[in-house]
Enzyme design. Structure first.
Site, PDB file in Angstrom:
ATOM      1  N   TYR A  50      47.393  64.305   5.961  1.00  0.00           N
ATOM      2  CA  TYR A  50      46.310  63.649   6.698  1.00  0.00           C
ATOM      3  C   TYR A  50      44.937  63.961   6.107  1.00  0.00           C
ATOM      4  CZ  TYR A  50      49.862  63.220  10.431  1.00  0.00           C
ATOM      5  OH  TYR A  50      50.994  62.958  11.162  1.00  0.00           O
ATOM      6  N   LEU A 190      52.219  55.092  21.524  1.00  0.00           N
ATOM      7  CA  LEU A 190      51.692  53.909  22.197  1.00  0.00           C
ATOM      8  C   LEU A 190      51.971  52.648  21.386  1.00  0.00           C
ATOM      9  CD1 LEU A 190      48.218  55.361  23.308  1.00  0.00           C
ATOM     10  CD2 LEU A 190      50.453  55.589  24.418  1.00  0.00           C
ATOM     11  N   ILE A 228      52.193  62.884  21.331  1.00  0.00           N
ATOM     12  CA  ILE A 228      50.924  63.258  20.694  1.00  0.00           C
ATOM     13  C   ILE A 228      50.065  62.011  20.449  1.00  0.00           C
ATOM     14  CG2 ILE A 228      51.557  65.475  19.662  1.00  0.00           C
ATOM     15  CD1 ILE A 228      52.359  63.902  17.115  1.00  0.00           C
ATOM     16  N   LYS A 230      47.038  59.611  19.675  1.00  0.00           N
ATOM     17  CA  LYS A 230      45.903  59.805  18.775  1.00  0.00           C
ATOM     18  C   LYS A 230      44.709  58.992  19.277  1.00  0.00           C
ATOM     19  CE  LYS A 230      43.714  57.819  15.012  1.00  0.00           C
ATOM     20  NZ  LYS A 230      43.502  56.492  14.418  1.00  0.00           N
ATOM     21  N   SER A 231      43.528  59.585  19.246  1.00  0.00           N
ATOM     22  CA  SER A 231      42.293  58.865  19.538  1.00  0.00           C
ATOM     23  C   SER A 231      41.131  59.667  18.979  1.00  0.00           C
ATOM     24  CB  SER A 231      42.112  58.665  21.049  1.00  0.00           C
ATOM     25  OG  SER A 231      40.905  57.959  21.295  1.00  0.00           O
ATOM     26  N   VAL A 232      40.041  58.967  18.667  1.00  0.00           N
ATOM     27  CA  VAL A 232      38.802  59.659  18.278  1.00  0.00           C
ATOM     28  C   VAL A 232      37.735  59.475  19.346  1.00  0.00           C
ATOM     29  CG1 VAL A 232      39.271  59.466  15.815  1.00  0.00           C
ATOM     30  CG2 VAL A 232      37.972  57.660  16.956  1.00  0.00           C
ATOM     31  N   ARG A 236      38.680  58.401  25.862  1.00  0.00           N
ATOM     32  CA  ARG A 236      40.098  58.059  25.799  1.00  0.00           C
ATOM     33  C   ARG A 236      40.952  59.312  25.634  1.00  0.00           C
ATOM     34  NH1 ARG A 236      39.777  54.179  21.933  1.00  0.00           N
ATOM     35  NH2 ARG A 236      38.713  52.886  23.449  1.00  0.00           N
ATOM     36  N   SER A 239      41.192  60.697  29.011  1.00  0.00           N
ATOM     37  CA  SER A 239      42.041  59.842  29.839  1.00  0.00           C
ATOM     38  C   SER A 239      43.519  60.028  29.505  1.00  0.00           C
ATOM     39  CB  SER A 239      41.633  58.375  29.638  1.00  0.00           C
ATOM     40  OG  SER A 239      42.524  57.507  30.278  1.00  0.00           O
ATOM     41  N   ASN A 240      43.834  60.170  28.228  1.00  0.00           N
ATOM     42  CA  ASN A 240      45.232  60.335  27.811  1.00  0.00           C
ATOM     43  C   ASN A 240      45.844  61.640  28.308  1.00  0.00           C
ATOM     44  OD1 ASN A 240      45.171  57.905  26.450  1.00  0.00           O
ATOM     45  ND2 ASN A 240      44.940  58.791  24.417  1.00  0.00           N
TER      46      ASN A 240
END
EC number: 1.1.1.-
Length: 276
Positions: A50, A190, A228, A230-232, A236, A239-240
């Site tokens: 990554y 998701l 797991i 993923k968001s930046v 969110r 919220s997740n």
């Protein structure tokens, strides 16, 4: 409220919900991990491939949390498979992360053409014996890879992290995991966002006053999956993690599960031999 813990076959446990940083640019990673830790996450999943291990480690170091409070996962890239190469790659990863041990280390892909995953896992076992890794596992392993690995080493991986979402629920592989005592972890949980506007998912979510993402994360949790997302986006990310105060009904679970169509969003592990 913290995430529930999933017991692993080696006596350790892993928080069921974590932050994934796949495809998170290095410049965004530190902020995303910091937001997750502030929101209550205690599980972060990165990988050598990554390119954001350094930023992940820096965010953990600057969080004010003790290292022992954060469950840290990274993965060995395909080009580094093999016993000696694995030992060197591990040292490079922990150096980038700024830590002296990992909670979980995963073989990123089996890479069947190279046929080095058994030797690689033997190196993982040595690192575990040396106290450098708490738990050892794999990612994207199919049944045939798991059987060869276990037959050759006598060690059952603690975790297999696989592509898993309602379109590709991986029933047979999850059943095998249950028989062998391997925890199932979902990447792209998701469906890379493809399910967030699906009327079935939004309908279930609205009936609980939740977002589509929250409903999907809950679906995973109730199947027993480690997840797991993923968001930046800090909102969110928060919220997740707000998924511990409601439960999907059997009908909700069945409705979301009915979306299965065998769609694979990522490569097929049986033929994925990329090492670049």
């Amino acid at each position: 409220m913290g995430a529930p813990l999933v017991a692993l076959n080696d006596g350790n446990s892993i928080p069921q919900v974590g932050l994934g940083v796949w495809q998170t640019p290095p410049e965004d990673t530190e902020r995303a991990v910091a937001a997750a830790l502030a929101a209550g996450y205690r599980h972060v999943d990165t990988a050598a491939a990554y390119g954001n291990e350094e930023q992940t480690g820096r965010a953990i170091a600057q969080s004010g949390l003790d290292r022992s409070q954060v469950y840290l996962v990274t993965k060995l890239w395909n080009s580094e498979q093999g016993y000696d190469a694995t030992l060197a790659a591990f040292e490079a990863s922990v150096d980038r992360l700024g830590v002296d041990y990992l909670d979980l280390y995963l073989i990123h892909w089996p890479v069947p053409e190279k046929n080095l995953f058994v030797d690689t896992f033997r190196a993982f076992a040595r690192l575990r014996e040396d106290g450098r890794i708490r738990s050892i596992g794999v990612s994207n392993f199919e049944p045939e890879h798991l059987r060869v690995l276990i037959d050759s080493t006598g060690i059952v991986p603690a975790v297999n992290q696989i592509e898993l979402h309602p379109l590709l629920p991986q029933r047979e592989l999850r059943e095998l995991h249950a028989q062998l005592g391997i925890a199932t972890e979902a990447w792209s949980p998701l469906g890379q966002g493809s399910l967030l506007a699906h009327p079935t998912v939004t309908g279930v979510a609205e009936s609980h006053g939740k977002t589509a993402a929250q409903a999907l994360i809950r679906w995973h949790m109730q199947l027993g999956n480690i997840v797991i997302p993923k968001s930046v986006n800090p909102q969110r990310i928060e919220s997740n993690f707000d998924v511990f105060d409601f439960e999907l009904s059997e009908q909700d679970m069945a409705s979301i599960s009915s979306l299965e169509d065998a769609s694979r969003l990522g490569p097929d592990p049986k033929t994925f031999n990329f090492t670049g």
